[in-house]
Design an enzyme around this catalytic site. Structure first.
Site, short mmCIF file in Angstrom:
data_model
loop_
_atom_site.label_atom_id
_atom_site.label_comp_id
_atom_site.label_asym_id
_atom_site.label_seq_id
_atom_site.Cartn_x
_atom_site.Cartn_y
_atom_site.Cartn_z
N HIS A 221 -10.18 -13.80 -0.03
CA HIS A 221 -11.23 -14.78 -0.74
C HIS A 221 -12.62 -14.48 -0.43
CE1 HIS A 221 -12.01 -17.25 2.80
NE2 HIS A 221 -11.02 -16.70 3.08
N HIS B 121 -13.97 2.39 -2.07
CA HIS B 121 -12.65 2.63 -1.94
C HIS B 121 -12.05 1.98 -0.86
CE1 HIS B 121 -9.15 5.90 -2.26
NE2 HIS B 121 -8.84 4.64 -2.46
O1 JB2 Z 1 -16.58 16.29 -12.55
C1 JB2 Z 1 -15.35 16.26 -12.69
C2 JB2 Z 1 -14.75 16.72 -11.73
N1 JB2 Z 1 -14.54 16.68 -10.28
C3 JB2 Z 1 -13.10 16.99 -10.06
N2 JB2 Z 1 -14.86 16.00 -14.06
C4 JB2 Z 1 -13.66 16.08 -14.26
N3 JB2 Z 1 -13.06 15.75 -15.57
N4 JB2 Z 1 -12.60 16.30 -13.46
C5 JB2 Z 1 -13.21 16.60 -12.16
N5 JB2 Z 1 -12.58 16.89 -10.87
C6 JB2 Z 1 -11.05 17.00 -10.96
O2 JB2 Z 1 -10.45 15.87 -10.27
C7 JB2 Z 1 -10.53 18.20 -10.02
O3 JB2 Z 1 -10.55 19.48 -10.84
C8 JB2 Z 1 -8.99 17.87 -9.89
O4 JB2 Z 1 -8.27 18.05 -10.74
C9 JB2 Z 1 -9.11 16.38 -9.78
C10 JB2 Z 1 -9.12 15.68 -8.33
O5 JB2 Z 1 -7.66 15.80 -7.99
P1 JB2 Z 1 -7.06 15.70 -6.37
O6 JB2 Z 1 -5.66 15.67 -6.57
O7 JB2 Z 1 -7.79 16.65 -5.70
O8 JB2 Z 1 -7.73 14.31 -5.80
P2 JB2 Z 1 -7.82 12.86 -6.75
O9 JB2 Z 1 -9.31 12.66 -6.74
O10 JB2 Z 1 -7.05 13.00 -7.87
O11 JB2 Z 1 -6.92 12.23 -5.37
C11 JB2 Z 1 -7.59 11.71 -4.11
O12 JB2 Z 1 -8.23 10.31 -4.12
C12 JB2 Z 1 -6.91 9.35 -4.41
C13 JB2 Z 1 -7.62 8.16 -4.44
C14 JB2 Z 1 -6.65 12.09 -3.05
O13 JB2 Z 1 -7.43 12.00 -1.80
C15 JB2 Z 1 -5.50 11.17 -3.19
O14 JB2 Z 1 -4.58 11.11 -2.06
C16 JB2 Z 1 -6.21 9.51 -3.47
N6 JB2 Z 1 -4.74 8.66 -3.60
#
Ligand code: JB2
Length: 225
Positions: free
Chosen positions: A154, A163
């Site tokens: 709360h 995050h």
């Molecule tokens: O400017 C962008 C950009 N920068 C990175 N525009 C777009 N459209 N996409 C972008 N990306 C893309 O985000 C990367 O190319 C990659 O495909 C994706 C990030 O994927 P990743 O699996 O590395 O991290 P995540 O952000 O999906 O997940 C992180 O954060 C979550 C909260 C991880 O640390 C996870 O474990 C966590 N749960």
């Protein structure tokens, strides 16, 4: 018009809004799963610098240039930031800033599997994920992630682009500054104040106010960087 099926077999409501997810990684896949449960968005696809193939059944649209092209449609397009952790908070914020001129909508998304109690305020672009519990009077800035099974008690004040990682517990009346990250399973004791740009390591416990940016770990959490 009858409800339309999506490619995964989930159905969306006939009044569903078109939605594009930014990012093609793990976080985006979880966000898409939440959007499917909500049924109020029709997910057109995801953008990413790289084609990662269909993402849990959702097609690749192209880079963010394609998103900007779609934004020119007469009906305002909804967008979910499905990028989690590109330099905590800052990457998502930069993305948001780049897209500001394009009249996109960034609705707050709340998983139907989360519990959000009374008098909670969510900023644009926030995502409340499965199993999260947010208690009365908590307030969030823009772009917050309240990740799976975390608790925000709360009257907590959460700044922009914070995050709260899976399983973290933020006790009542805590304040967390912009761009901070609370790691998985960490605990912030009632009433403590955490400055902007703090990173609290997984499993740490914050007993005292964290007054300057940095990386804090342990129990009690101490600054290591
Ligand atoms: O400017 C962008 C950009 N920068 C990175 N525009 C777009 N459209 N996409 C972008 N990306 C893309 O985000 C990367 O190319 C990659 O495909 C994706 C990030 O994927 P990743 O699996 O590395 O991290 P995540 O952000 O999906 O997940 C992180 O954060 C979550 C909260 C991880 O640390 C996870 O474990 C966590 N749960």
């Amino acid at each position: 018009m009858a409800d339309q099926p999506e490619s995964s077999g989930f159905r969306v409501e006939s009044a569903a809004r078109d939605m594009v997810v930014i990012g093609g990684g793990g976080h985006a896949r979880v966000v898409i799963s939440i959007l499917r449960k909500l049924r109020s968005y029709r997910v057109l696809g995801y953008t990413d610098p790289q084609d990662r193939g269909p993402l849990v059944g959702v097609p690749y649209l192209g880079s963010d240039e394609e998103l900007i092209r779609l934004a020119a449609a007469p009906e305002r397009l909804s967008v979910a930031i499905g990028v989690g952790q590109v330099s905590p908070g800052m990457g998502r914020h930069n993305l948001w800033m780049r897209l500001q001129p394009h009249q996109l909508l960034f609705p707050a998304l709340v998983s139907p599997a989360a519990i959000v109690n009374d008098e909670v305020l969510l900023g644009d672009g926030s995502v409340i994920m499965d199993g999260a519990v947010i208690n009365c009077g908590a307030r969030f800035g823009q772009g917050a992630i309240v990740n799976t099974n975390s608790t925000v008690e709360h009257d907590v004040r959460i700044g922009d682009w914070v995050h709260v990682a899976p399983g973290a517990t933020i006790c009542g009346d805590v304040t967390i500054g912009d761009f901070s990250m609370i790691g998985a399973g960490a605990v912030v004791i009632e009433g403590r104040k955490i400055a902007s740009r703090c990173m609290v390591g997984a499993g740490s416990t914050v007993h005292r106010d964290l007054t300057e940016p940095g990386v804090y770990v342990g129990n009690p959490a101490r600054k290591i960087q």
